[in-house]
Design a protein around this motif. Sequence first.
Motif, PDB file in Angstrom:
ATOM      1  N   ASN A  48      -6.388   7.453   1.950  1.00 16.69           N
ATOM      2  CA  ASN A  48      -5.665   6.178   1.959  1.00 16.69           C
ATOM      3  C   ASN A  48      -5.401   5.692   3.383  1.00 16.69           C
ATOM      4  O   ASN A  48      -4.241   5.629   3.829  1.00 16.69           O
ATOM      5  CB  ASN A  48      -4.346   6.319   1.203  1.00 16.69           C
ATOM      6  CG  ASN A  48      -4.539   6.631  -0.264  1.00 16.69           C
ATOM      7  OD1 ASN A  48      -4.699   5.736  -1.087  1.00 16.69           O
ATOM      8  ND2 ASN A  48      -4.510   7.923  -0.598  1.00 16.69           N
ATOM      9  N   LYS A 102       0.849  -1.196   0.000  1.00 16.55           N
ATOM     10  CA  LYS A 102       0.000   0.000   0.000  1.00 16.55           C
ATOM     11  C   LYS A 102       0.884   1.245   0.000  1.00 16.55           C
ATOM     12  O   LYS A 102       1.311   1.717   1.058  1.00 16.55           O
ATOM     13  CB  LYS A 102      -0.917  -0.007   1.225  1.00 16.55           C
ATOM     14  CG  LYS A 102      -1.886  -1.188   1.255  1.00 16.55           C
ATOM     15  CD  LYS A 102      -2.742  -1.150   2.503  1.00 16.55           C
ATOM     16  CE  LYS A 102      -3.714  -2.332   2.536  1.00 16.55           C
ATOM     17  NZ  LYS A 102      -4.551  -2.327   3.770  1.00 16.55           N
ATOM     18  N   THR A 141      -2.256   3.246   4.669  1.00 11.41           N
ATOM     19  CA  THR A 141      -1.107   3.299   3.765  1.00 11.41           C
ATOM     20  C   THR A 141       0.176   2.934   4.512  1.00 11.41           C
ATOM     21  O   THR A 141       0.347   3.271   5.687  1.00 11.41           O
ATOM     22  CB  THR A 141      -0.975   4.695   3.132  1.00 11.41           C
ATOM     23  OG1 THR A 141       0.085   4.682   2.184  1.00 11.41           O
ATOM     24  CG2 THR A 141      -0.669   5.754   4.177  1.00 11.41           C
ATOM     25  N   CYS A 182       1.733   5.252  -1.588  1.00 12.56           N
ATOM     26  CA  CYS A 182       1.115   6.485  -2.104  1.00 12.56           C
ATOM     27  C   CYS A 182       2.201   7.490  -2.464  1.00 12.56           C
ATOM     28  O   CYS A 182       3.378   7.308  -2.141  1.00 12.56           O
ATOM     29  CB  CYS A 182       0.180   7.096  -1.061  1.00 12.56           C
ATOM     30  SG  CYS A 182      -1.184   6.033  -0.586  1.00 12.56           S
ATOM     31  N   ARG A 238      -6.511   7.671  -6.552  1.00 13.02           N
ATOM     32  CA  ARG A 238      -6.732   7.787  -5.116  1.00 13.02           C
ATOM     33  C   ARG A 238      -5.411   7.815  -4.346  1.00 13.02           C
ATOM     34  O   ARG A 238      -5.316   8.421  -3.274  1.00 13.02           O
ATOM     35  CB  ARG A 238      -7.576   6.603  -4.638  1.00 13.02           C
ATOM     36  CG  ARG A 238      -8.013   6.703  -3.171  1.00 13.02           C
ATOM     37  CD  ARG A 238      -8.674   5.436  -2.670  1.00 13.02           C
ATOM     38  NE  ARG A 238      -7.713   4.358  -2.480  1.00 13.02           N
ATOM     39  CZ  ARG A 238      -7.601   3.297  -3.260  1.00 13.02           C
ATOM     40  NH1 ARG A 238      -8.380   3.159  -4.319  1.00 13.02           N
ATOM     41  NH2 ARG A 238      -6.702   2.352  -3.011  1.00 13.02           N
ATOM     42  N   ASN A 239      -4.401   7.176  -4.893  1.00 17.78           N
ATOM     43  CA  ASN A 239      -3.103   7.072  -4.206  1.00 17.78           C
ATOM     44  C   ASN A 239      -2.200   8.280  -4.431  1.00 17.78           C
ATOM     45  O   ASN A 239      -1.069   8.303  -3.950  1.00 17.78           O
ATOM     46  CB  ASN A 239      -2.362   5.820  -4.669  1.00 17.78           C
ATOM     47  CG  ASN A 239      -3.184   4.560  -4.533  1.00 17.78           C
ATOM     48  OD1 ASN A 239      -3.450   3.875  -5.504  1.00 17.78           O
ATOM     49  ND2 ASN A 239      -3.624   4.260  -3.314  1.00 17.78           N
TER      50      ASN A 239
END
Length: 738
Positions: free
Chosen positions: A200, A144, A203, A146, A178-179
């Motif tokens: 997020n 995950k 994350t 970003c 979205r990231n």
Amino acid sequence: MQRSKKHETVIGMVLEDIYTDFSKELIQSVLNAIPQNKNIRLVVLAGKYDHGDSEYTDHAYKTVYNTIFKLSEMCDLDGLIIHLGSIGSHRGERKVERQLERYKSIPKIFIACNAPDLTTVNYDNETGIREAVDALVNVNGLTKLCMLGGRDDNTDAQLRKEIFTRCLRENGIEFTDRNYVSSSMSVESEANAAELLDKNPGTQAIFCVNDAVAKGLYNVMEQRGLVPGRDILVFGFDNTRMAGEMIPSLSSVGLADCTLGEKALELLLAKIAGEDVESALVPTRLYGRESFPHEMYDYTELDLLKGDPAFIYRMFDDCFYRYKSETRSRELIDLKRLFFEMMTRILTAVKRRYMSVEEYERICAMVDRFFEKGAMHYTDAVKLLKSTDRLQAGITKSQRSVSAGYMVDRIFLRIKDRTVIALSEQNIADNEGFVSSRESIQQFLINGTVYGSAKQDTIENIIRNIDKLGIKNAAFYMYDEAVVFNSANPYMFPESINLRCVIKSGELYVMPKQRQKSSISSIFTRSELPVRCSGFVVLPVFYRDLIYGVFLCELTDDIYNRGEYLAVQLGRTVYLNDEQAVIRIANTDVLTGLYNRRYFYNYLSGPMLKKFHLLYLDLDHFKAINDNFGHHVGDEVLVKTAEFIRQKFPGALLARLGGDEFAVIDFYSTDEEIEQKCTELESAVKNEFEKYGCETAVSIGVVYADGSVDDIDKLIQLSDARMYEEKKSASLPAAVKL
């Protein structure tokens, strides 16, 4: 009479926002790369990044400040290094075109620019980002991830996003809109960071487009009780000093070998010498710290026991990673060689399992000397302490002698102590410098301001107290008269300027009248300038729209941090001692240079015995320009309209009443002449602004006063009403008699 230096190469460096860590290190890397045996002077022309959405006052300030870029066109420069952070996209392409048009005949190198057919120096963004993604995904097993990105008009920001996204997808990691959240690429990115975290939850790692943005992320994480490196792994880009000073220290992608500035200077000097050069990419690597632990090298037991010179030098380069690119700031002692000598003696003692008291004392003396000569300047505390711990742990594991081990441990403890002491001494020096700087500015403001004297006397008093600003090496140039800023006039600056004083090693030298005059083209090569300074920054001295001159200051840490502030105080002091300027500013519209509403109404409130025409002007569809193109374009429209009014009504009293409303008091023209001028003005405005795709035009209401009018409000109301009638009809404005 002015004298110029001979056989000196003057290189200009054009960039935005000198106060950022990236700009400071870019400039310093160019200075450090100047060969010792070359007579080269670097002159930095740094403006302000203005995205056009600033508050009006901030935008107006930056607009005047950025006139400093004009000097890069007017002065004699042998070459240019250009870094404008907003180069990229359509807006950036126009900026590149303008730069090329200005500097056609000057050898130049662009930094962080992907424009075709230019000689450029760019990061090889991919090597460092790929190393970071590989460590996150394949070593730490994270999925995950970003990114807190940058501006759409910044080439590097968009390229880093593309590389990061591609590397993730190559590793099977999904990355969607979205990231990702964009930012202004400054420390003022808290709102963007908060948005990214909100979108997020859970994350595991965040890539920040640069170190400044990471600072904003840190602030938001602290507010939410999150710790970088523990709750979320974080890494930035540029590997600035800020990265090592943040708490916890920030991992960051930075240059692996040479710096951007070093490579740019190398290519530029080759160009000046007539050689053909090609664009270059500078490789990057990830520098691991607390926010994202990552080690590039391991100190194995075999390496430590062997004590190979290449291994010891690799240790030095890994820990004191800034040393290789800062050759000019080194003392006479070679720190790399001293480190090699220290480590060789330590590893030899470990290998022999014995260290004498005399040897121990010699090594301790080397450690002290190593830090006294500025070793901490080339690393950051966390990096040094962590490397020391790793090295000590490796040696402890490999040694078998208790006596030698005890002494080696004491040496490493000494290294850690000196690290902490060096940081404390630096903090004390910084605090003392702040206090001294504040006292210096206070003394200048007190002694440099005199009221009730002739303008020439007050300016001379400022000149004779300018050394109280606390600057070691500088030169102050002033125009004969203050230049009134006018964005519509590219030739606002005269070709000559006066060198009023020079500060050399803290000593003030006031120039005699006969030696002051100088052409602007030669201000960087005057023989009176401090000779030991290889680099200057040029600071504009102005207040509102009055530009008084320029302040050349030696490039030092102090000037990076407070140079702009000093120039602002100098400009304000000159202004306060110029009573006529104070009156003019109070009566003038700062954007257009016309009289303001206050002056216009005060003027009409006096006795009006002469006959005159009063014109009330208003731009049609002006709001559409602001809405569709931004307020900076709207400002350009207002400035251009004011210029048209000046051209059509020379000798008249002209005012901007506010917004898109203007007024003209014409004492000389007949009704027919007024009618003709209005027609020409309407046509000029319409033709000029058709290019914006808006039906911008000017409506004009005209009234005539025969000299007996005593109701000024009625006069203004009639002209206003007549103007609105004009908006509703296409007929020419006939004058109304009053």
